[in-house]
Scaffold this active site. Structure first.
Site, mmCIF file in Angstrom:
data_model
loop_
_atom_site.group_PDB
_atom_site.id
_atom_site.type_symbol
_atom_site.label_atom_id
_atom_site.label_comp_id
_atom_site.label_asym_id
_atom_site.label_seq_id
_atom_site.Cartn_x
_atom_site.Cartn_y
_atom_site.Cartn_z
ATOM 1 N N GLN A 1 83.876 -20.383 123.404
ATOM 2 C CA GLN A 1 83.302 -19.196 122.740
ATOM 3 C C GLN A 1 81.813 -19.104 123.049
ATOM 4 O O GLN A 1 81.157 -18.135 122.696
ATOM 5 C CB GLN A 1 83.490 -19.309 121.229
ATOM 6 C CG GLN A 1 84.942 -19.357 120.788
ATOM 7 C CD GLN A 1 85.065 -19.776 119.336
ATOM 8 O OE1 GLN A 1 85.044 -18.952 118.433
ATOM 9 N NE2 GLN A 1 85.191 -21.068 119.104
ATOM 10 N N ILE B 1 78.233 -18.814 125.075
ATOM 11 C CA ILE B 1 77.736 -17.992 126.179
ATOM 12 C C ILE B 1 76.736 -18.774 127.030
ATOM 13 O O ILE B 1 76.211 -18.259 128.009
ATOM 14 C CB ILE B 1 77.126 -16.666 125.656
ATOM 15 C CG1 ILE B 1 75.997 -16.926 124.646
ATOM 16 C CG2 ILE B 1 78.215 -15.807 125.025
ATOM 17 C CD1 ILE B 1 75.306 -15.641 124.169
ATOM 18 N N ASP B 2 76.471 -20.020 126.657
ATOM 19 C CA ASP B 2 75.581 -20.858 127.474
ATOM 20 C C ASP B 2 76.326 -21.377 128.703
ATOM 21 O O ASP B 2 77.532 -21.145 128.866
ATOM 22 C CB ASP B 2 74.982 -22.003 126.633
ATOM 23 C CG ASP B 2 76.026 -23.022 126.161
ATOM 24 O OD1 ASP B 2 76.793 -23.535 127.008
ATOM 25 O OD2 ASP B 2 76.082 -23.315 124.949
ATOM 26 N N HIS C 1 83.912 -15.097 125.055
ATOM 27 C CA HIS C 1 82.917 -14.213 124.418
ATOM 28 C C HIS C 1 81.814 -13.797 125.387
ATOM 29 O O HIS C 1 80.755 -13.346 124.955
ATOM 30 C CB HIS C 1 82.304 -14.891 123.187
ATOM 31 C CG HIS C 1 83.262 -15.020 122.037
ATOM 32 N ND1 HIS C 1 83.026 -15.810 120.921
ATOM 33 C CD2 HIS C 1 84.485 -14.454 121.828
ATOM 34 C CE1 HIS C 1 84.053 -15.712 120.090
ATOM 35 N NE2 HIS C 1 84.948 -14.913 120.617
ATOM 36 N N CYS D 1 71.841 -1.294 138.308
ATOM 37 C CA CYS D 1 73.020 -2.009 138.799
ATOM 38 C C CYS D 1 72.844 -2.307 140.288
ATOM 39 O O CYS D 1 72.541 -1.397 141.074
ATOM 40 C CB CYS D 1 74.267 -1.152 138.579
ATOM 41 S SG CYS D 1 75.727 -1.834 139.381
ATOM 42 N N GLY E 1 83.749 -28.325 117.692
ATOM 43 C CA GLY E 1 82.528 -27.672 117.227
ATOM 44 C C GLY E 1 82.659 -26.186 116.955
ATOM 45 O O GLY E 1 81.773 -25.421 117.303
ATOM 46 N N SER F 1 83.693 -23.297 113.798
ATOM 47 C CA SER F 1 83.837 -23.223 112.336
ATOM 48 C C SER F 1 85.173 -22.643 111.889
ATOM 49 O O SER F 1 85.532 -22.747 110.720
ATOM 50 C CB SER F 1 82.692 -22.397 111.750
ATOM 51 O OG SER F 1 82.645 -21.127 112.370
ATOM 52 N N ASN G 1 84.629 -32.049 114.628
ATOM 53 C CA ASN G 1 83.603 -31.280 113.929
ATOM 54 C C ASN G 1 82.813 -32.249 113.046
ATOM 55 O O ASN G 1 83.235 -33.386 112.833
ATOM 56 C CB ASN G 1 84.284 -30.194 113.065
ATOM 57 C CG ASN G 1 83.370 -29.027 112.762
ATOM 58 O OD1 ASN G 1 82.247 -29.213 112.283
ATOM 59 N ND2 ASN G 1 83.824 -27.822 113.048
ATOM 60 N N ALA H 1 80.132 -34.406 117.954
ATOM 61 C CA ALA H 1 81.003 -34.237 119.119
ATOM 62 C C ALA H 1 80.547 -35.117 120.279
ATOM 63 O O ALA H 1 81.376 -35.590 121.068
ATOM 64 C CB ALA H 1 81.019 -32.768 119.553
HETATM 65 N N1 APR Z 1 79.383 -31.949 116.559
HETATM 66 C C1 APR Z 1 80.522 -31.324 116.154
HETATM 67 N N2 APR Z 1 80.525 -30.182 115.441
HETATM 68 C C2 APR Z 1 79.337 -29.662 115.100
HETATM 69 C C3 APR Z 1 78.113 -30.247 115.478
HETATM 70 C C4 APR Z 1 78.160 -31.455 116.248
HETATM 71 N N3 APR Z 1 77.065 -32.082 116.643
HETATM 72 N N4 APR Z 1 77.107 -29.492 114.983
HETATM 73 C C5 APR Z 1 77.680 -28.467 114.329
HETATM 74 N N5 APR Z 1 79.021 -28.563 114.393
HETATM 75 C C6 APR Z 1 80.037 -27.643 113.847
HETATM 76 C C7 APR Z 1 79.685 -27.034 112.510
HETATM 77 O O1 APR Z 1 80.126 -27.877 111.452
HETATM 78 C C8 APR Z 1 80.454 -25.724 112.550
HETATM 79 O O2 APR Z 1 81.771 -25.875 112.038
HETATM 80 O O3 APR Z 1 80.117 -26.561 114.741
HETATM 81 C C9 APR Z 1 80.559 -25.413 114.041
HETATM 82 C C10 APR Z 1 79.716 -24.241 114.492
HETATM 83 O O4 APR Z 1 80.197 -23.100 113.873
HETATM 84 P P1 APR Z 1 79.642 -21.642 114.213
HETATM 85 O O5 APR Z 1 78.165 -21.653 114.142
HETATM 86 O O6 APR Z 1 80.363 -20.692 113.328
HETATM 87 O O7 APR Z 1 80.043 -21.441 115.743
HETATM 88 P P2 APR Z 1 81.398 -20.914 116.387
HETATM 89 O O8 APR Z 1 82.585 -21.398 115.641
HETATM 90 O O9 APR Z 1 81.321 -21.208 117.834
HETATM 91 O O10 APR Z 1 81.260 -19.340 116.164
HETATM 92 C C11 APR Z 1 82.257 -18.517 116.697
HETATM 93 O O11 APR Z 1 81.055 -16.535 116.108
HETATM 94 O O12 APR Z 1 78.958 -15.642 115.885
HETATM 95 C C12 APR Z 1 80.111 -15.630 116.634
HETATM 96 O O13 APR Z 1 80.433 -15.037 118.887
HETATM 97 C C13 APR Z 1 79.845 -16.022 118.063
HETATM 98 O O14 APR Z 1 81.115 -17.464 119.535
HETATM 99 C C14 APR Z 1 80.584 -17.331 118.225
HETATM 100 C C15 APR Z 1 81.672 -17.212 117.171
#
Ligand code: APR
Length: 244
Positions: free
Chosen positions: A93, A95-96, A111, A138, A177, A179, A203, A221
């Site tokens: 998910q 974009i990096d 994404h 473009c 990683g 949510s 996570n 992670a």
């Molecule tokens: N190791 C493992 N998990 C981690 C770490 C780590 N070092 N640091 C943070 N986390 C977990 C957090 O506990 C959280 O559950 O990573 C998760 C990050 O959650 P989000 O910030 O919600 O990211 P993500 O799930 O990728 O979001 C999904 O939402 O905003 C949109 O498009 C955006 O792709 C993104 C999508």
């Protein structure tokens, strides 16, 4: 070999130890920006400069970030698992570009990606490593119709057919990683379970969809993923899973 097709889904948490802020935390990326100002299609019409600048800032920061051991372990699994007769599909998910820089060759960016730009006039996509603006032209059709190649809220994620095929074919599903609050990615575990895959999440804490997984590894992670990969490559089995 135990698993023929491993599908890995990664989210912002895998890049947190590389210094890229996650989305949902007290110090998260969205803190200084409202989602509706930078990550919805309407924002591009209302204030395209702000949208371009938001992603320019992120793109500019990439060279200062390095892949961490979790990215590298996944790249290693992609490189070594086929020698044991298996396949690894990596969906992110994020974009990096840290998976690519860790050595992953095939990365499904559901994404979108910061290093890509999309011409809304001719529909072509281009590798893009510089700033963009509403006036950027473009490279193919010359029209000033470029937008960051990012899937905004309310838009359909990319590569869903390929993802769906992989999930229905997998026997091990790993989520790292993420949510578990943004769909459709948050629902991938249920698809994998329907295909009878073993499902494991990595996570810091239980995600919103933790109960869908068979079990989880709850720590950084950068620690849990490399040790899990090592175990898989040496024993062919998933660490901590009692098949009985
Ligand atoms: N190791 C493992 N998990 C981690 C770490 C780590 N070092 N640091 C943070 N986390 C977990 C957090 O506990 C959280 O559950 O990573 C998760 C990050 O959650 P989000 O910030 O919600 O990211 P993500 O799930 O990728 O979001 C999904 O939402 O905003 C949109 O498009 C955006 O792709 C993104 C999508």
């Amino acid at each position: 070999m135990m698993f023929k097709h491993i599908v890995i889904l990664t989210g912002a948490g895998i890049s947190a130890e590389s210094g890229i802020p996650v989305f949902r935390s007290e110090t998260g990326l969205w803190e200084n920006h409202r989602i509706e100002d930078v990550c919805v299609p309407e924002a591009l019409i209302r204030d395209p400069l702000t949208v371009h600048e938001f992603y320019n800032t992120m793109r500019r920061s990439l060279p200062s970030k390095e892949p961490n051991p979790a990215h590298r372990a996944i790249a290693r699994l992609q490189q070594e698992w086929p020698a044991q007769g298996g396949q690894v599909t990596l969906i992110t998910q994020n974009i990096d570009d840290l998976h690519e820089r860790a050595g992953s060759m095939q990365v499904i960016h559901m994404h979108g990606a910061l290093k890509s730009i999309w011409c809304t006039a001719c529909g072509r996509r281009f590798y893009w490593d510089e700033d963009s603006s509403p006036d950027s032209k473009c490279p193919h059709c010359g029209k000033p119709a470029l937008r960051p190649d990012i899937v905004f809220f309310g838009e359909m994620p990319y590569h869903m057919d390929e993802i769906s095929d992989a999930l229905s074919d997998c026997d091990l599903f790993l989520a790292v990683g993420t949510s578990g609050v943004v769909y459709p990615a948050a629902g991938f575990c249920q698809y994998a379970r329907a295909a009878k895959a073993l499902c494991v999440e990595f996570n810091l804490e239980k995600s919103a969809v933790a109960s869908n997984f068979h079990y989880g590894r709850y720590s950084k992670a950068g620690v849990t993923v490399p040790s899990f990969v090592e175990e898989l490559l040496t024993s062919g089995k998933a660490q901590g899973w009692n098949e009985a």
